[in-house]
Write a protein that holds these residues in place. Structure first.
Motif, PDB file in Angstrom:
ATOM      1  N   PRO A   8     -17.975 -15.674 -22.651  1.00  0.00           N
ATOM      2  CA  PRO A   8     -16.569 -15.900 -21.828  1.00  0.00           C
ATOM      3  C   PRO A   8     -17.310 -16.492 -20.506  1.00  0.00           C
ATOM      4  CG  PRO A   8     -16.537 -13.908 -22.739  1.00  0.00           C
ATOM      5  CD  PRO A   8     -17.907 -14.372 -23.338  1.00  0.00           C
ATOM      6  N   SER A   9     -18.693 -16.172 -19.983  1.00  0.00           N
ATOM      7  CA  SER A   9     -19.291 -16.621 -18.828  1.00  0.00           C
ATOM      8  C   SER A   9     -19.501 -18.261 -18.883  1.00  0.00           C
ATOM      9  CB  SER A   9     -20.683 -16.138 -18.606  1.00  0.00           C
ATOM     10  OG  SER A   9     -20.450 -14.516 -18.342  1.00  0.00           O
ATOM     11  N   ALA A  10     -19.994 -18.608 -20.110  1.00  0.00           N
ATOM     12  CA  ALA A  10     -20.014 -20.130 -20.134  1.00  0.00           C
ATOM     13  C   ALA A  10     -18.941 -20.850 -20.120  1.00  0.00           C
ATOM     14  CB  ALA A  10     -20.900 -20.309 -21.563  1.00  0.00           C
ATOM     15  N   ARG A  11     -17.733 -20.106 -20.860  1.00  0.00           N
ATOM     16  CA  ARG A  11     -16.262 -20.738 -20.550  1.00  0.00           C
ATOM     17  C   ARG A  11     -15.813 -20.803 -19.302  1.00  0.00           C
ATOM     18  NH1 ARG A  11     -14.097 -17.471 -23.956  1.00  0.00           N
ATOM     19  NH2 ARG A  11     -14.815 -18.396 -25.891  1.00  0.00           N
ATOM     20  N   ARG A  12     -16.029 -19.730 -18.687  1.00  0.00           N
ATOM     21  CA  ARG A  12     -15.641 -20.109 -17.176  1.00  0.00           C
ATOM     22  C   ARG A  12     -16.523 -20.880 -16.534  1.00  0.00           C
ATOM     23  NH1 ARG A  12     -15.503 -14.124 -17.921  1.00  0.00           N
ATOM     24  NH2 ARG A  12     -17.528 -13.789 -16.872  1.00  0.00           N
ATOM     25  N   LEU A  13     -17.592 -20.924 -16.637  1.00  0.00           N
ATOM     26  CA  LEU A  13     -18.427 -22.041 -16.029  1.00  0.00           C
ATOM     27  C   LEU A  13     -17.927 -23.408 -16.088  1.00  0.00           C
ATOM     28  CD1 LEU A  13     -20.658 -22.797 -14.213  1.00  0.00           C
ATOM     29  CD2 LEU A  13     -22.272 -22.761 -16.169  1.00  0.00           C
ATOM     30  N   ALA A  14     -17.628 -23.660 -17.501  1.00  0.00           N
ATOM     31  CA  ALA A  14     -17.156 -24.959 -17.949  1.00  0.00           C
ATOM     32  C   ALA A  14     -15.771 -25.280 -17.405  1.00  0.00           C
ATOM     33  CB  ALA A  14     -17.227 -24.925 -19.379  1.00  0.00           C
ATOM     34  N   GLN A  15     -14.976 -24.104 -17.459  1.00  0.00           N
ATOM     35  CA  GLN A  15     -13.486 -24.330 -16.714  1.00  0.00           C
ATOM     36  C   GLN A  15     -13.639 -24.721 -15.149  1.00  0.00           C
ATOM     37  OE1 GLN A  15     -11.461 -20.923 -17.556  1.00  0.00           O
ATOM     38  NE2 GLN A  15     -10.986 -21.631 -19.944  1.00  0.00           N
ATOM     39  N   GLY A  16     -14.651 -24.020 -14.535  1.00  0.00           N
ATOM     40  CA  GLY A  16     -14.852 -24.295 -13.035  1.00  0.00           C
ATOM     41  C   GLY A  16     -15.278 -25.377 -12.525  1.00  0.00           C
ATOM     42  N   CYS A  17     -16.208 -26.209 -13.513  1.00  0.00           N
ATOM     43  CA  CYS A  17     -16.688 -27.384 -13.273  1.00  0.00           C
ATOM     44  C   CYS A  17     -15.319 -28.518 -13.548  1.00  0.00           C
ATOM     45  CB  CYS A  17     -18.011 -27.595 -14.230  1.00  0.00           C
ATOM     46  SG  CYS A  17     -19.396 -26.786 -13.880  1.00  0.00           S
ATOM     47  N   TRP A  18     -15.036 -28.290 -14.662  1.00  0.00           N
ATOM     48  CA  TRP A  18     -13.941 -29.214 -14.955  1.00  0.00           C
ATOM     49  C   TRP A  18     -12.653 -29.131 -13.722  1.00  0.00           C
ATOM     50  CZ3 TRP A  18     -12.542 -33.071 -17.689  1.00  0.00           C
ATOM     51  CH2 TRP A  18     -11.215 -33.567 -17.868  1.00  0.00           C
ATOM     52  N   SER A  19     -12.563 -27.837 -13.238  1.00  0.00           N
ATOM     53  CA  SER A  19     -11.477 -27.864 -12.241  1.00  0.00           C
ATOM     54  C   SER A  19     -11.827 -28.390 -10.995  1.00  0.00           C
ATOM     55  CB  SER A  19     -10.987 -26.242 -11.880  1.00  0.00           C
ATOM     56  OG  SER A  19     -10.176 -26.200 -10.763  1.00  0.00           O
ATOM     57  N   ALA A  20     -13.178 -28.225 -10.661  1.00  0.00           N
ATOM     58  CA  ALA A  20     -14.018 -28.880  -9.479  1.00  0.00           C
ATOM     59  C   ALA A  20     -13.848 -30.379  -9.383  1.00  0.00           C
ATOM     60  CB  ALA A  20     -15.243 -28.282  -9.192  1.00  0.00           C
ATOM     61  N   PHE A  21     -14.101 -30.858 -10.721  1.00  0.00           N
ATOM     62  CA  PHE A  21     -13.977 -32.501 -10.716  1.00  0.00           C
ATOM     63  C   PHE A  21     -12.637 -32.894 -10.398  1.00  0.00           C
ATOM     64  CE2 PHE A  21     -13.022 -36.301 -13.308  1.00  0.00           C
ATOM     65  CZ  PHE A  21     -14.151 -36.837 -12.989  1.00  0.00           C
ATOM     66  N   TRP A  22     -11.440 -32.390 -10.175  1.00  0.00           N
ATOM     67  CA  TRP A  22     -10.535 -32.888  -9.867  1.00  0.00           C
ATOM     68  C   TRP A  22      -9.966 -32.659  -8.508  1.00  0.00           C
ATOM     69  CZ3 TRP A  22      -9.058 -36.706 -13.098  1.00  0.00           C
ATOM     70  CH2 TRP A  22      -9.332 -36.665 -14.412  1.00  0.00           C
ATOM     71  N   ASP A  23     -11.157 -31.939  -7.616  1.00  0.00           N
ATOM     72  CA  ASP A  23     -10.845 -31.551  -6.330  1.00  0.00           C
ATOM     73  C   ASP A  23     -10.943 -32.714  -5.485  1.00  0.00           C
ATOM     74  OD1 ASP A  23     -10.317 -28.732  -7.046  1.00  0.00           O
ATOM     75  OD2 ASP A  23     -12.354 -28.039  -6.199  1.00  0.00           O
ATOM     76  N   TYR A  24     -10.181 -32.854  -4.487  1.00  0.00           N
ATOM     77  CA  TYR A  24     -10.307 -34.061  -3.398  1.00  0.00           C
ATOM     78  C   TYR A  24     -10.851 -33.556  -2.383  1.00  0.00           C
ATOM     79  CZ  TYR A  24      -8.733 -37.440  -0.058  1.00  0.00           C
ATOM     80  OH  TYR A  24      -8.677 -38.292   1.186  1.00  0.00           O
ATOM     81  N   GLU A  25     -11.880 -34.113  -1.597  1.00  0.00           N
ATOM     82  CA  GLU A  25     -12.478 -33.646  -0.387  1.00  0.00           C
ATOM     83  C   GLU A  25     -12.145 -34.648   0.685  1.00  0.00           C
ATOM     84  OE1 GLU A  25     -16.582 -33.581  -1.076  1.00  0.00           O
ATOM     85  OE2 GLU A  25     -16.644 -31.922  -2.371  1.00  0.00           O
ATOM     86  N   THR A  26     -11.502 -34.240   2.008  1.00  0.00           N
ATOM     87  CA  THR A  26     -11.372 -34.849   3.103  1.00  0.00           C
ATOM     88  C   THR A  26     -12.134 -34.553   4.125  1.00  0.00           C
ATOM     89  OG1 THR A  26      -9.582 -35.882   4.334  1.00  0.00           O
ATOM     90  CG2 THR A  26      -9.474 -33.729   3.696  1.00  0.00           C
ATOM     91  N   PRO A  27     -12.838 -35.416   5.120  1.00  0.00           N
ATOM     92  CA  PRO A  27     -13.613 -35.008   6.022  1.00  0.00           C
ATOM     93  C   PRO A  27     -12.590 -34.041   7.201  1.00  0.00           C
ATOM     94  CG  PRO A  27     -13.167 -37.422   6.324  1.00  0.00           C
ATOM     95  CD  PRO A  27     -12.813 -36.891   5.024  1.00  0.00           C
TER      96      PRO A  27
END
Length: 390
Positions: A9-28
């Motif tokens: 479950p920890s590895a699965r949560r890590l993969a889900q977190g990375c996948w979710s962060a990949f679609w984040d948008y950063e603005t200054p």
């Protein structure tokens, strides 16, 4: 095996977190920090970057221009003057080698002459290794020394002078060291004149120019080069060239040497063509402080027949070799390098913000407060109603 199940479950949560962060948008996020010292650092860095690009990149390096290095070049040379040795007057046809008038030529200033050489047998030079002997047993018949003057006959014979003996050789006799006579030609050599005709062409810009500006037929008959008053008269005194190279003429004439005449064509083609002028510099090219490789000399022979016998005069010539080297660079305004360097300059100004952010996050007392305000996270609803509220 029981410890392997909780890791899944920890590895699965890590993969889900990375996948979710990949679609984040950063603005200054703009935060005004009212700190005088930090403001001074920020504006100072911006000013230094701005000065670097304005002064060095655009003014000194002229990065707004398209450039071309290494112009196509042609060189024609001509030497004039006469000199004398102990018993002879020498003209250009005798002391300039080769006579074609190219970018490299030699002016003979001293010679060692070995006259009346004929094919026969004679003592070898004492300068040749293992040439001295005491008896015929020291000389091997048929031996050919690459540093010698002929094929050894196997006899040990008296040398030309003194009490020494050397192995006899079959070749051109007498050998050079046995009968050479030295003649100095450098008495009038400082007054020799050298005409250098140089034309260059930059094909990228279709620009051509020569180092002779005046069109009058008799212009070159009464002018001498002067960088200040007459830069387009390419007639140089040999003594002037040696002086500009920082050398002693008498020493150079006795041992020989290589002098470089460097013609530099740095042309800003945004200016009138009259501003593109050749600049001359002079320096010695051979290492004069290394005795083994300093100096310059070469040999040649003149053949003739005496009483149906082939005879030659061997000449070892010491001289001043002139190498003419042409280089340069031309530049002209171009929009593409201008846009690239402007974009680089504007981007580099952001280095000031990066430096100040690093100081705030690392050294300031309220760095945690600044970090919280700068890296604030906000979740935006993804349902249709939420998007409509944006």
């Amino acid at each position: 095996m029981a410890t392997a199940h909780p890791k899944a479950p920890s590895a699965r949560r890590l993969a889900q977190g990375c996948w979710s962060a990949f679609w984040d948008y950063e603005t200054p996020k703009v935060i005004v920090v009212r700190n005088r010292r930090l403001g001074v650092v920020y504006r100072t860095v911006q000013l230094l970057i701005l000065l670097y690009f304005v002064w060095y990149v655009f003014i000194v390096q002229k990065s707004y221009q398209d450039s071309e290095t290494g112009p196509e070049s042609s060189i024609i040379t001509k030497v004039k003057g006469i000199t004398e040795s102990e018993h002879k007057v020498w003209d250009v046809e005798e002391y300039v080698k080769p006579p074609e008038g190219g970018s490299m030529f030699s002016i003979i200033t001293r010679i060692e002459v070995t006259p009346f050489q004929t094919l026969g047998a004679c003592p070898e030079s004492t300068r040749v290794p293992n040439a001295t002997c005491h008896s015929d047993a020291d000389c091997t018949a048929g031996e050919l020394d690459m540093l010698g003057n002929g094929l050894r006959t196997g006899r040990c014979v008296p040398y030309y002078r003194g009490t020494a003996k050397t192995c006899e050789v079959s070749g051109w006799c007498p050998v050079e060291d046995g009968a050479a006579v030295s003649h100095f030609l450098g008495k009038m050599a400082p007054n020799f004149t050298i005409l250098i005709k140089n034309s260059i062409h930059y094909p990228k810009f279709q620009f051509s120019k020569g180092n002779i500006a005046h069109q009058e037929d008799d212009y070159l008959r009464h002018c001498t080069f002067d960088q200040g008053s007459d830069p387009y008269c390419p007639i140089f005194r040999l003594g002037f060239i040696i002086q500009q190279a920082g050398e002693n003429f008498t020493e150079l004439a006795h041992r020989g040497g290589i002098i470089g005449i460097i013609i530099n064509w740095d042309c800003d083609l945004d200016l009138p063509a009259s501003q593109c002028n050749p600049k001359y510099s002079f320096r010695r090219l051979d290492p004069k402080h290394v005795p083994a490789s300093s100096g310059y000399n070469f040999r040649f022979a003149k053949y003739y027949r005496v009483n149906d016998t082939t005879t030659r005069t061997l000449i070892k010539a010491y001289g001043i070799r002139i190498d003419i080297i042409v280089h340069g660079q031309a530049g002209k305004f171009s929009l593409i390098p201008t846009i690239i360097n402007l974009a680089t300059a504007l981007t580099s100004i952001g280095v000031g913000s990066f430096l100040c952010d690093w100081i705030l996050l690392t050294f300031m007392n309220k760095n945690k407060v600044y970090s919280h305000k700068k890296f604030e996270k906000d979740s935006i609803p993804t349902d249709p109603k939420g998007l409509a509220q944006l």
